[in-house]
Structures are given as structure tokens and as C-alpha cells.
Design an enzyme around this catalytic site. Sequence first.
Site, PDB file in Angstrom:
ATOM      1  N   SER A  22       0.836  -1.210   0.000  1.00 47.36           N
ATOM      2  CA  SER A  22       0.000   0.000   0.000  1.00 47.36           C
ATOM      3  C   SER A  22       0.869   1.258   0.000  1.00 47.36           C
ATOM      4  CB  SER A  22      -0.952   0.013   1.200  1.00 47.36           C
ATOM      5  OG  SER A  22      -0.251  -0.151   2.405  1.00 47.36           O
ATOM      6  N   ASN A 109      -2.516  -2.530  13.052  1.00 50.11           N
ATOM      7  CA  ASN A 109      -3.970  -2.439  12.910  1.00 50.11           C
ATOM      8  C   ASN A 109      -4.555  -1.226  13.637  1.00 50.11           C
ATOM      9  OD1 ASN A 109      -3.597  -4.753  11.524  1.00 50.11           O
ATOM     10  ND2 ASN A 109      -4.635  -6.106  12.969  1.00 50.11           N
ATOM     11  N   HIS A 155     -40.180  21.301 -13.254  1.00 55.80           N
ATOM     12  CA  HIS A 155     -40.112  20.504 -14.494  1.00 55.80           C
ATOM     13  C   HIS A 155     -39.319  21.245 -15.576  1.00 55.80           C
ATOM     14  CE1 HIS A 155     -43.452  18.208 -12.663  1.00 55.80           C
ATOM     15  NE2 HIS A 155     -43.881  19.403 -12.324  1.00 55.80           N
ATOM     16  N   LYS A 282     -16.949  29.831 -29.169  1.00 50.48           N
ATOM     17  CA  LYS A 282     -17.461  29.174 -27.968  1.00 50.48           C
ATOM     18  C   LYS A 282     -16.756  29.563 -26.676  1.00 50.48           C
ATOM     19  CE  LYS A 282     -19.536  25.487 -27.970  1.00 50.48           C
ATOM     20  NZ  LYS A 282     -19.751  24.045 -27.850  1.00 50.48           N
ATOM     21  N   ASN A 284     -16.913  27.810 -23.073  1.00 45.62           N
ATOM     22  CA  ASN A 284     -17.495  26.606 -22.484  1.00 45.62           C
ATOM     23  C   ASN A 284     -17.425  26.564 -20.954  1.00 45.62           C
ATOM     24  OD1 ASN A 284     -18.084  25.614 -25.032  1.00 45.62           O
ATOM     25  ND2 ASN A 284     -16.098  24.594 -25.228  1.00 45.62           N
ATOM     26  N   TYR A 316      -9.721  -7.120  12.013  1.00 48.09           N
ATOM     27  CA  TYR A 316      -9.003  -6.585  10.855  1.00 48.09           C
ATOM     28  C   TYR A 316      -8.883  -7.644   9.755  1.00 48.09           C
ATOM     29  CZ  TYR A 316      -5.513  -4.616   7.779  1.00 48.09           C
ATOM     30  OH  TYR A 316      -4.877  -4.148   6.663  1.00 48.09           O
ATOM     31  N   GLN A 321      -7.345  -2.474   3.573  1.00 50.37           N
ATOM     32  CA  GLN A 321      -6.337  -1.629   2.918  1.00 50.37           C
ATOM     33  C   GLN A 321      -6.928  -0.898   1.713  1.00 50.37           C
ATOM     34  OE1 GLN A 321      -2.211  -3.045   2.705  1.00 50.37           O
ATOM     35  NE2 GLN A 321      -2.427  -2.973   0.487  1.00 50.37           N
ATOM     36  N   LYS A 324      -8.151   3.274   1.347  1.00 52.29           N
ATOM     37  CA  LYS A 324      -7.408   4.539   1.259  1.00 52.29           C
ATOM     38  C   LYS A 324      -7.495   5.285  -0.068  1.00 52.29           C
ATOM     39  CE  LYS A 324      -4.342   2.647   4.578  1.00 52.29           C
ATOM     40  NZ  LYS A 324      -5.226   1.459   4.499  1.00 52.29           N
TER      41      LYS A 324
HETATM   42  N1  ARG Z   1      -1.224  -1.640   4.978  1.00 50.79           N
HETATM   43  C1  ARG Z   1      -2.227  -2.054   5.925  1.00 50.79           C
HETATM   44  C2  ARG Z   1      -3.538  -1.307   5.640  1.00 50.79           C
HETATM   45  O1  ARG Z   1      -3.474  -0.326   4.982  1.00 50.79           O
HETATM   46  C3  ARG Z   1      -1.794  -1.706   7.310  1.00 50.79           C
HETATM   47  C4  ARG Z   1      -2.243  -2.683   8.343  1.00 50.79           C
HETATM   48  C5  ARG Z   1      -1.639  -3.975   8.084  1.00 50.79           C
HETATM   49  N2  ARG Z   1      -1.937  -4.924   9.069  1.00 50.79           N
HETATM   50  C6  ARG Z   1      -1.727  -6.192   8.851  1.00 50.79           C
HETATM   51  N3  ARG Z   1      -2.040  -7.001   9.792  1.00 50.79           N
HETATM   52  N4  ARG Z   1      -1.195  -6.621   7.720  1.00 50.79           N
HETATM   53  O2  ARG Z   1      -4.594  -1.705   6.062  1.00 50.79           O
END
Ligand code: ARG
Length: 462
Positions: A22, A109, A155, A282, A284, A316, A321, A324
Site C-alpha cells: 500500500s 492495525n 419541471h 465558444k 465553455n 481486521y 487496505q 485509502k
Molecule cells: N497496509 C495495511 C492497511 O493499509 C496496514 C495494516 C496492516 N496490518 C496487517 N495485519 N497486515 O490496512
Amino acid sequence: MSHIRNRFSKPLDESVVKYTSSLPFDWRLYRQDITGSIAHAKMLAKQDIISGEEARTLEKGLDTIAREIEQGKFQFKPELEDIHMAIEARLLELVGEVAGKLHTARSRNDQVALDLRLFIKEAISETLTRLRELQQALVSLAEGNKDVVMPGYSHLQPAQPVLLAHHLLAYFEMFHRDFERFSDTLKRTDVMPLGSGALAGVAYNIDREFLAHELGFSQISHNSMDAVSDRDFVIEYQSTASICMMHLSRLAEEVILWSSAEFDFIELDDAYATGSSLMPQKKNPDVAELARGKTGRIYGRLIALLTTMKALPLSYNRDLQEDKEGLFDTVDTLLSSLEVFSGMVKSLKINKANMERAANRDYILATDLADYLVAKGETFRVAHGITARLISYAAEKGKSLSQLSLSEYQRFSPLFGDDVYRITIASSIASRNIIGGTAPEQVARALIRAKEIVGDLEVKKQ
Ligand code: ARG
């Protein structure tokens, strides 16, 4: 990191490293991660879990890392899974074995849950500021065009005349509710998860209240399994963002319609309009079109995370992940959309004459005519029928209401008198003198209220 692979007989396959990492996106959490780690180190020292000297060493190392990242000197090694690992690995290089103490009484976590909460708290505060700026822009446009009349639509047909300011303040209200929704989301995001460990809590005498205080949280989480595995605060930000973008897309659509040659109600400032590469005439409304388009993307991010979270067992799971990228994109898209809209709205030029001309046609005073008959004793339903017949007669004759003679009026009801000619756009608007209505007196009041609300921001900013 090699130490967490001690029980495995071979290294991860290249493709797995790439697939599971990640780091390419969660590097954005570095500031929150370092802030959290510094508070954690301080707490560990306060609780005599590590020494004060060790805590200071860790803090110094973490400060150095923050600087390295900010100056673009930090080396993000692709073999490290995430930002938490990347920072810990660098800390080991910088301060040696003591780096290994930082992770005492903590898991990635609860660490990642903390980082995300810190990130969203900041994002909300920025979102609130941008929302207020957009509200301010709407207020200043309304204020600068207080007496402009336009057709109100239903409308997308001209329905009843309204003040432009009234129309604009409708958006003010929508964004005000968005503001409240984000403020409310903040309450549930403002919860400190450290101490939850991997899932069951930690076996050290840590001080969670101290951590909450150090990190600026007003509450601590009450269940470790929930704290490491829920992402409802992320979903809440995204759903509130979706509602807000939906509102923005409506305003966008009106900007697009109103700036078309057919409406010609507004003119976009040159700084907010684009040209065509082919058709030189134009101008726009690309900003509005893109905001309208990006709304789909924000909804998509919400649905993606809801789907990721669906039926996920406690606690978890690595699925989390996936929270994000969508969140980052939502925050970036929403903030930039709000910013560009404030500028665009503030600089809009209103074509007063065209709006008024549009308000003056299409039997827009039909409701007022029915209300007139009601005032003379007719029931509304009957009055509605009379007016409908009168309008179709006038349309057939190609006449406007003011061009009809009194005897023509009286063919439809004996209740019509000379005073029927006193019904005008202005009288129609003025008659809606009810809280929330479009009468100038009410709109003036609404403007005062709006200014009090956005005024708050300036007070807070100082
Ligand atoms: N990269 C993980 C995430 O974004 C972080 C937590 C990872 N925890 C694990 N037990 N692998 O969620």
C-alpha cells in the site's frame, strides 16, 4: 520487513510484494503516522515502559524522517509493505536497535486506524472551510443582485417568478446542511483507537487518555475489535461528500444551462471558462461540467468501500487496505471542486435583463390569477380551472395576460375586476411574504441569516 517473515522459508514472490503493497498510496499518511508514533513513544516513557532517553531518541529519529519525506529525500523502498513499515525501517537505520521498542503495545492495525482518523479529521476541517467559502460566494452574488427577478422553474418549465437571490440561497441551504453533516461526521471520527493492538487490546499498562489528549482526540474507542476493523467514519465522510457533490452537480447543471445561448442568464468570467479548439465563438463551462462529471466518481468511491466492507468478519482483514485510495481521491476531488466553484460563482456576471425578460413570459402569473379569484371568494380548485381555460384562450389568441380586455376576463369569471391588471411580476414576488418565501422582505431576512452563518467562519479564522 525481514523480521516479520522469520517463520517463512522463502521470501515473498515479486508479484505478491507488488500486489499487497500500500506504500504507493499510503505514503500520504506519513505525517499522521509520525505524529501518532511520537505520542506513542512519549506515552510509553511516561508509563515507564521505555526510558525517557529512549523516547527522546525515537522522537528525534521520527522528526528526521518527517523532514526527509518533506524534502523529498526519503527513499521509499518498494519491498516495504506500507508507510508504517517504511518509517520503522528508516528509524532502525537512524537510531539503531531502540527503534524496535516503538512498536511495543501497538499493532499496525490500531496504528493505521489512528492515521486514518487523524487524516479525516484534518480533511473535515478543510472541507468545512471550503464549504463556507462557497457559501460566502453565493451570499455575495445574491447580495450584489438583490433585486434581480427570474423565472422559478419546476419541471424546467417557467413556473413562478422569484428573486435570483432566493434561488441562490437555496444552494446556500444545501451547503449549510452539508456543513452540518460534515461537522457531525467529525464527532464520530474524533475517537482515538490506539491501545486496541492487533484486535484484543494490549497487555501493557498504557495510558489511552494521555494519548487521546496528546493527539487532540476528545474520546477513546470502547471496543478494540471494533476500533481496528470498522471504517464507518471513512464511509461517512464519503457519503457526506457524495451528498455534497450531488448538490454541487445541481448548481453545476444550472451554471451550464444558464450560460447557454438559449438561456443567456449568466456570463462566466474568462478565468473560469474555456474555449473550443475548433469553434472560435465558444465559451465553455468546463469547470461546471467537470464537477458534474466528477460526482459519478465520488459516488463510485462510496459504493466501492461499502462493498468492500460488506459481510467482512471481525476484526481486521487485509481487505481494509482498500479504504485509502478511494478516500484520498474523494477528499482531493471534493476540495478542489469546492474551491474552483467558489471562485467561479463569485465571478459570475448576471444578465439581469435576460432573466427579467424570461420571467415576463409564458403566463408565469397564472398562479397569481388563481390566487386573485380565491381572494374574491372562489375555491382554489375552481379558480385553477378558470385560470387554465383563460390561459389557453389567451394562448390561442396570441395575447399576454395584460393584453386581455376586462370583458375577455369576465367571460371566464364575473369575479374579475379592474384590479386584475395590478397583478405583476413584482406583486407576485412581493405577495410571497412568508418565512422561506421569495418576497424581497423575506429574502433580505434570509440574507442576514446567511451572513450571520458565514460570518462565523471569519470570527473563527482570526
Ligand atoms: N497496509 C495495511 C492497511 O493499509 C496496514 C495494516 C496492516 N496490518 C496487517 N495485519 N497486515 O490496512
